[in-house]
Design an enzyme around this catalytic site. Structure first.
Site, PDB file in Angstrom:
ATOM      1  N   GLU A  72      -6.441  -9.304   3.321  1.00 62.10           N
ATOM      2  CA  GLU A  72      -5.608  -8.678   4.357  1.00 62.10           C
ATOM      3  C   GLU A  72      -5.652  -9.579   5.576  1.00 62.10           C
ATOM      4  O   GLU A  72      -6.739  -9.806   6.126  1.00 62.10           O
ATOM      5  CB  GLU A  72      -6.113  -7.280   4.740  1.00 62.10           C
ATOM      6  CG  GLU A  72      -5.826  -6.228   3.693  1.00 62.10           C
ATOM      7  CD  GLU A  72      -6.123  -4.812   4.183  1.00 62.10           C
ATOM      8  OE1 GLU A  72      -5.909  -4.520   5.383  1.00 62.10           O
ATOM      9  OE2 GLU A  72      -6.584  -4.010   3.349  1.00 62.10           O
TER      10      GLU A  72
ATOM     11  N   ASN B  25     -12.192  -0.754  -0.934  1.00 58.44           N
ATOM     12  CA  ASN B  25     -11.526  -1.323   0.234  1.00 58.44           C
ATOM     13  C   ASN B  25     -12.290  -1.001   1.504  1.00 58.44           C
ATOM     14  O   ASN B  25     -12.624   0.168   1.746  1.00 58.44           O
ATOM     15  CB  ASN B  25     -10.104  -0.748   0.349  1.00 58.44           C
ATOM     16  CG  ASN B  25      -9.389  -1.205   1.606  1.00 58.44           C
ATOM     17  OD1 ASN B  25      -9.003  -2.367   1.713  1.00 58.44           O
ATOM     18  ND2 ASN B  25      -9.218  -0.304   2.570  1.00 58.44           N
ATOM     19  N   GLU B  26     -12.577  -2.024   2.309  1.00 62.01           N
ATOM     20  CA  GLU B  26     -13.176  -1.847   3.644  1.00 62.01           C
ATOM     21  C   GLU B  26     -14.245  -0.754   3.668  1.00 62.01           C
ATOM     22  O   GLU B  26     -14.187   0.162   4.508  1.00 62.01           O
ATOM     23  CB  GLU B  26     -12.082  -1.576   4.690  1.00 62.01           C
ATOM     24  CG  GLU B  26     -11.142  -2.751   4.839  1.00 62.01           C
ATOM     25  CD  GLU B  26     -10.186  -2.658   6.032  1.00 62.01           C
ATOM     26  OE1 GLU B  26     -10.095  -1.592   6.657  1.00 62.01           O
ATOM     27  OE2 GLU B  26      -9.528  -3.676   6.319  1.00 62.01           O
TER      28      GLU B  26
ATOM     29  N   GLN C  70       1.394  -6.571   5.413  1.00 67.03           N
ATOM     30  CA  GLN C  70       1.743  -6.265   4.046  1.00 67.03           C
ATOM     31  C   GLN C  70       3.084  -6.908   3.719  1.00 67.03           C
ATOM     32  O   GLN C  70       3.439  -7.871   4.401  1.00 67.03           O
ATOM     33  CB  GLN C  70       1.736  -4.758   3.855  1.00 67.03           C
ATOM     34  CG  GLN C  70       0.325  -4.168   4.129  1.00 67.03           C
ATOM     35  CD  GLN C  70       0.152  -2.715   3.721  1.00 67.03           C
ATOM     36  OE1 GLN C  70       1.006  -2.101   3.095  1.00 67.03           O
ATOM     37  NE2 GLN C  70      -0.990  -2.124   4.094  1.00 67.03           N
TER      38      GLN C  70
ATOM     39  N   ASN D 264      -6.673   1.537   2.800  1.00 65.51           N
ATOM     40  CA  ASN D 264      -7.384   2.786   3.048  1.00 65.51           C
ATOM     41  C   ASN D 264      -6.948   3.885   2.082  1.00 65.51           C
ATOM     42  O   ASN D 264      -7.727   4.771   1.739  1.00 65.51           O
ATOM     43  CB  ASN D 264      -7.157   3.245   4.496  1.00 65.51           C
ATOM     44  CG  ASN D 264      -7.699   2.235   5.505  1.00 65.51           C
ATOM     45  OD1 ASN D 264      -8.579   1.450   5.196  1.00 65.51           O
ATOM     46  ND2 ASN D 264      -7.168   2.261   6.726  1.00 65.51           N
TER      47      ASN D 264
ATOM     48  N   TYR E 143      -6.928  -8.894  11.436  1.00 59.37           N
ATOM     49  CA  TYR E 143      -5.638  -8.763  12.128  1.00 59.37           C
ATOM     50  C   TYR E 143      -5.851  -9.167  13.578  1.00 59.37           C
ATOM     51  O   TYR E 143      -6.907  -8.907  14.145  1.00 59.37           O
ATOM     52  CB  TYR E 143      -5.145  -7.315  12.084  1.00 59.37           C
ATOM     53  CG  TYR E 143      -4.878  -6.795  10.687  1.00 59.37           C
ATOM     54  CD1 TYR E 143      -3.667  -7.039  10.053  1.00 59.37           C
ATOM     55  CD2 TYR E 143      -5.845  -6.055  10.012  1.00 59.37           C
ATOM     56  CE1 TYR E 143      -3.420  -6.552   8.770  1.00 59.37           C
ATOM     57  CE2 TYR E 143      -5.607  -5.571   8.725  1.00 59.37           C
ATOM     58  CZ  TYR E 143      -4.399  -5.821   8.117  1.00 59.37           C
ATOM     59  OH  TYR E 143      -4.158  -5.352   6.853  1.00 59.37           O
TER      60      TYR E 143
ATOM     61  N   GLU F 254       0.855  -1.189   0.000  1.00 60.94           N
ATOM     62  CA  GLU F 254       0.000   0.000   0.000  1.00 60.94           C
ATOM     63  C   GLU F 254       0.889   1.236   0.000  1.00 60.94           C
ATOM     64  O   GLU F 254       2.011   1.205   0.523  1.00 60.94           O
ATOM     65  CB  GLU F 254      -0.892  -0.025   1.261  1.00 60.94           C
ATOM     66  CG  GLU F 254      -1.782   1.204   1.390  1.00 60.94           C
ATOM     67  CD  GLU F 254      -2.868   1.052   2.460  1.00 60.94           C
ATOM     68  OE1 GLU F 254      -2.883   0.008   3.151  1.00 60.94           O
ATOM     69  OE2 GLU F 254      -3.680   1.976   2.592  1.00 60.94           O
TER      70      GLU F 254
END
Ligand code: AHR
Length: 495
Positions: A287, A167-168, A344, A67, A239, A22
């Site tokens: 992720e 994304n999200e 990542q 993000n 996560y 990212e």
């Protein structure tokens, strides 16, 4: 444990060993790219970092966020360098210099042998920017955006196959957060236009940002109601952290991942049934990792600089064990999880760390990821396990033995991946490999350490695997001693 040739889960899609870069912290600037570094190539990308990534054999890399993508104008990152604007990145409160963009990243990924999983901005933008980016990347020529790509020096199309629809979008932290109805409609219309530009692409519909989201799994049920027939995958992000230093509980977190996969699969199948669809929706766990060590330090970083040291988790030995269990969990769901990205790749919650202008090294989590990527390609077999169990703070009946098995018929090799979650005692593994005659152990790799909190630095690699595990094959059984708190890779081959 029993392993049988006919207990097939599915062929492992190698893309579960994907990763993620990212525009965040030092992932790009100071990570993969540093034009002033002595080890940089003529395009400004670090060769030492490239080499470490190539060792991991990463099949696909998600880009450019995260993000970040929800506020990104992709047009800022193409064309002559001197004309590219510096922009405020509102997601991470940094300055984005746009020295690296779509073309540079795609060329770099090709050089290291990885495909790109490109995300489009559905936060501040929508259908138009997405279809233009796709035309720029994949259309051969003779149109405005494809000819612009050619003028920018890229004659041939990039041929990017996999695209994330935002994304999200469920997260309040996301620029341009959407309700599930808003997102479902926008994602559907974007997918429709993108498929008109290039029908050969595959699309990932945004799922929940974690199992902890209040809208999970209603988010999946509502959004997939819109996108089911245009998307190929739904995304999952997760996560974990060991904030209260309860390692037994922390090592059981992969059971939450398992629950996540099962729940999303069930929700997809509910939508499938409702729509009388023949299509099965696959999961892109794009992720996943441990992330918590850097949370405190990140609150002290000054805003509006280029490439600050954000999300720089220094991973310890116990983190490597949970990463191993997360890989094992995805292998056991190889029939549904067809893509995944360790988030990542460099510096930002990553297996590889660098110094600006200096060295690059392997974090503890590099090793389970390396082993799974190297030996976990083939058919995932369902191991039948009878293991002692324990109760932890948030989980009951946690098996001490966590395992997955991969069989490669072409070269007659079996690999047993196993984590011993017991923090004090070794486990004696007895594995019946019935049907596999004349197999012998070629290697038993072990990652173990007396210190659960041991870390690797540029100066010292305290956590690294050895091949002295001592597993052996006798009378159709594999016998192995799995050290307390250890990651094991037992490789067998037909004699
Ligand atoms: O990987 C770091 C961040 O975690 C990503 O930008 C975002 O998608 C997630 O919340």
């Amino acid at each position: 444990m029993i392993v049988d040739k006919s207990f097939k889960i599915a062929e492992v899609d190698p893309r579960i060993y994907g990763s993620f870069v990212e525009h965040l912290g030092r992932a790009v600037y100071g990570g993969i790219y540093e034009s002033s570094h002595p080890a940089s190539d003529s395009n400004g990308f670090r060769k030492d970092v490239k080499q470490l990534i190539q060792e991991l054999n990463v099949p696909i890399i998600r880009y450019p966020g995260g993000n970040f993508v929800s506020g990104y104008n992709w047009e800022d990152g193409v064309g002559p360098l001197n004309d590219r604007p510096k922009r405020l990145d509102l997601a991470w409160r940094t300055v984005e210099p746009n020295e690296v963009g779509t073309n540079e990243f795609t060329r770099w990924a090709r050089e290291i042998g990885s495909d790109v999983m490109m995300a489009v901005n559905l936060g501040t933008r929508g259908v138009d920017a997405a279809r233009n980016l796709l035309e720029y990347c994949n259309h051969p020529g003779g149109s405005y955006w494809s000819d612009l790509r050619k003028r920018h020096g890229y004659e041939l199309p990039h041929g990017i196959k996999t695209w994330c629809l935002g994304n999200e979008m469920d997260g309040p932290w996301q620029i341009g957060q959407k309700t599930p109805q808003e997102y479902g409609r926008l994602a559907y219309e974007t997918a429709k236009a993108m498929r008109l530009v290039d029908p050969s692409i595959e699309l990932v519909s945004c799922g929940s940002s974690s199992t902890g989201m209040p809208s999970f799994p209603e988010w999946e049920a509502i959004t997939l109601d819109h996108t089911y027939e245009v998307a190929d995958f739904v995304s999952l992000h997760q996560y974990y952290g060991n904030r209260d230093n309860d390692t037994a509980n922390f090592l059981a977190r992969s059971m939450d991942m398992e629950h996540f996969i099962r729940t999303v699969s069930a929700t997809c199948d509910y939508v499938k049934a409702k729509k009388r669809s023949k299509k099965t929706m696959y999961l892109s766990f794009d992720e996943w990792n441990v992330w918590y060590h850097s949370n405190e330090a990140d609150t002290k970083i000054d805003p509006w600089t280029v490439g600050p040291p954000q999300l720089e988790d220094v991973y310890n030995f116990e983190d490597a064990l949970l990463v191993g269990s997360m890989l094992i969990t995805m292998l056991r769901h190889a029939d549904r999880v067809k893509m995944a990205c360790l988030a990542q790749l460099v510096n930002v919650i990553a297996p590889i760390m660098t110094e600006n202008g200096g060295r690059a090294w392997k974090q503890t989590i590099f090793y389970p990821y390396l082993h799974a990527s190297r030996y976990g390609r083939g058919v995932s077999l369902l191991p039948i396990v009878d293991s002692p169990k324990y109760d932890a703070q948030d989980y009951t009946d946690v098996p001490y033995l966590d395992s997955a098995v991969v069989y490669r018929e072409d070269v007659e090799e079996i690999t047993i991946f196993a984590v011993n979650r017991h923090l004090e005692e070794a486990l004696e593994l007895e594995c019946d490999i019935r049907g596999f005659e004349n197999y012998r152990v070629v290697e038993h790799i072990v990652l173990e350490n007396e210190e659960l909190k041991a870390v690797n630095t540029a100066d010292e690699e305290k956590v690294k695997p050895h091949s002295g595990g001592g597993a052996e094959c006798r009378d159709g059984f594999v016998h192995a001693r799995l050290s307390k708190a250890s990651w094991n890779v037992i490789r067998l081959k037909k004699a």
